[in-house]
Design an enzyme around this catalytic site. Structure first.
Site, PDB file in Angstrom:
ATOM      1  N   GLY A 153       0.815  -1.210   0.000  1.00  0.00           N
ATOM      2  CA  GLY A 153       0.000   0.000   0.000  1.00  0.00           C
ATOM      3  C   GLY A 153       0.848   1.259   0.000  1.00  0.00           C
ATOM      4  O   GLY A 153       2.079   1.217  -0.010  1.00  0.00           O
ATOM      5  N   ASP A 168      -2.176 -12.592   5.955  1.00  0.00           N
ATOM      6  CA  ASP A 168      -3.587 -12.257   6.156  1.00  0.00           C
ATOM      7  C   ASP A 168      -3.771 -11.921   7.629  1.00  0.00           C
ATOM      8  O   ASP A 168      -3.789 -12.812   8.482  1.00  0.00           O
ATOM      9  CB  ASP A 168      -4.465 -13.443   5.755  1.00  0.00           C
ATOM     10  N   ALA A 227      -4.677  -2.396   6.174  1.00  0.00           N
ATOM     11  CA  ALA A 227      -6.011  -1.896   6.540  1.00  0.00           C
ATOM     12  C   ALA A 227      -6.905  -1.948   5.320  1.00  0.00           C
ATOM     13  O   ALA A 227      -6.429  -1.924   4.174  1.00  0.00           O
ATOM     14  CB  ALA A 227      -5.929  -0.462   7.063  1.00  0.00           C
ATOM     15  N   THR A 263      -9.016   0.434   3.594  1.00  0.00           N
ATOM     16  CA  THR A 263      -9.122   1.896   3.634  1.00  0.00           C
ATOM     17  C   THR A 263     -10.169   2.463   2.683  1.00  0.00           C
ATOM     18  O   THR A 263     -10.396   3.676   2.682  1.00  0.00           O
ATOM     19  CB  THR A 263      -7.765   2.547   3.321  1.00  0.00           C
ATOM     20  N   ASP A 315      -7.787  10.018  10.901  1.00  0.00           N
ATOM     21  CA  ASP A 315      -8.626  11.110  11.404  1.00  0.00           C
ATOM     22  C   ASP A 315     -10.109  10.734  11.422  1.00  0.00           C
ATOM     23  O   ASP A 315     -10.916  11.401  12.060  1.00  0.00           O
ATOM     24  CB  ASP A 315      -8.416  12.359  10.555  1.00  0.00           C
ATOM     25  N   TYR A 327     -15.709   2.659   8.698  1.00  0.00           N
ATOM     26  CA  TYR A 327     -14.244   2.735   8.641  1.00  0.00           C
ATOM     27  C   TYR A 327     -13.678   3.384   9.899  1.00  0.00           C
ATOM     28  O   TYR A 327     -12.766   2.847  10.537  1.00  0.00           O
ATOM     29  CB  TYR A 327     -13.801   3.520   7.401  1.00  0.00           C
ATOM     30  N   TRP A 362      -5.612  12.567   4.914  1.00  0.00           N
ATOM     31  CA  TRP A 362      -5.508  13.144   3.569  1.00  0.00           C
ATOM     32  C   TRP A 362      -4.133  12.874   2.936  1.00  0.00           C
ATOM     33  O   TRP A 362      -3.461  13.782   2.428  1.00  0.00           O
ATOM     34  CB  TRP A 362      -5.780  14.646   3.622  1.00  0.00           C
TER      35      TRP A 362
END
Length: 284
Positions: free
Chosen positions: A10, A35, A59, A61, A101, A124, A149
């Site tokens: 990621g 996993d 994660a 996301t 956040d 989430y 962000w």
């Protein structure tokens, strides 16, 4: 130092690997190699690798997917974090765990501090908040870092989505009622490692670039910096849709803990973003 990175394919996982590959023995685990929802598998991998540090980036996301598949979201983001933390504790490895956040409701007019009460609006956010609690329960010395962000080095970040839209449309609409802090992924990596090196353990920290803007303002900077002057960016309001996660309207994370920990104040979002976009343009 031997480092194991979960979610290694990621955005953050790859950034951590690039930063550490010449400084440590790094083992990168994508979801094919590890996993996190299977505790026995996590334990077996950590027992084999015997890392001194686990950087937990794995994660789910995709916030809309989390709304559609809440059980999967909690398996990965909550239980998966617990499995990683407990297995790390068993092999006496330290942990840096990345959070979001989205654990906050984002209706505050002032920045959220690390000890502000979470009140997530989405599956989430709830799954990440429970993941934080389970991580510290399983590994009380874990370092948890919330960020927001993120951009940089990923084909699916906000910048690349906006550029892709601009290639197809002369006018693009971007929401102006979602406020946050655009954050360069390399800065998050740097602060995480500096916090860890400085002995930060068993605490929650916030790491973003300084300042805030709307998604619309960010898109305008992207167009200007990439010299896409022919593209018109129009401000619009967020429209709530069924099955789509609620985006926090205002998530500004307080950063006062960083200077208190002996680290410099993070760079402001705008010059950091402009510099990144200039470098991106030169690379292409």
């Amino acid at each position: 130092m031997k480092v194991l990175i979960t979610g290694g394919m990621g955005q953050l996982g790859r950034a951590f690997y690039q930063r550490l590959k010449n400084k440590a023995d790094v083992v990168v685990c994508g979801k094919e190699q590890l996993d996190v929802t299977r505790e026995a598998e996590v334990r077996a991998v950590l027992e084999k690798v015997q890392p001194t540090l686990v950087i937990h980036c794995a994660a789910l996301t995709d916030v809309d997917q989390c709304e559609r598949e809440p059980e999967r979201a909690f398996r990965i983001n909550s239980h998966g974090s617990f499995h990683v933390a407990r297995s790390a504790a068993q092999v006496k490895a330290d942990v840096i765990s990345i959070s979001s956040d989205y654990v906050f409701s984002a209706y505050s007019s002032t920045p959220y501090e690390p000890d502000s009460p979470p009140s997530p609006l989405s599956v989430y956010g709830a799954s990440k908040w429970i993941g934080e609690q389970l991580t510290l329960q399983a590994h009380p010395r874990a370092l948890i870092v919330r960020t927001a962000w993120l951009y940089g080095g990923h084909e699916n970040d906000f910048i690349e989505k906006i550029v892709a839209r601009a290639a197809l449309q002369r006018t693009i609409s971007v929401v102006d009622d979602q406020i946050g802090s655009p954050t360069y992924v390399e800065d998050v990596v740097s602060y995480c490692l500096r916090l860890f090196k400085g002995g930060a353990r068993g605490r929650v920290f916030h790491v973003t670039n300084r300042g805030s803007c709307s998604r619309y303002e960010m898109a305008k900077v992207i167009m200007e910096s990439l010299q896409l002057d022919q593209i018109t960016v129009e401000p619009v309001k967020t429209v709530r849709q069924p099955g789509v996660a609620v985006r926090p309207p205002r998530t500004i994370l307080g950063l006062d803990q960083l200077p208190a920990a002996g680290l410099p104040e993070p760079a402001h979002w705008k010059p950091t973003l402009i510099r990144y976009l200039q470098e991106r343009r030169q690379r292409r």
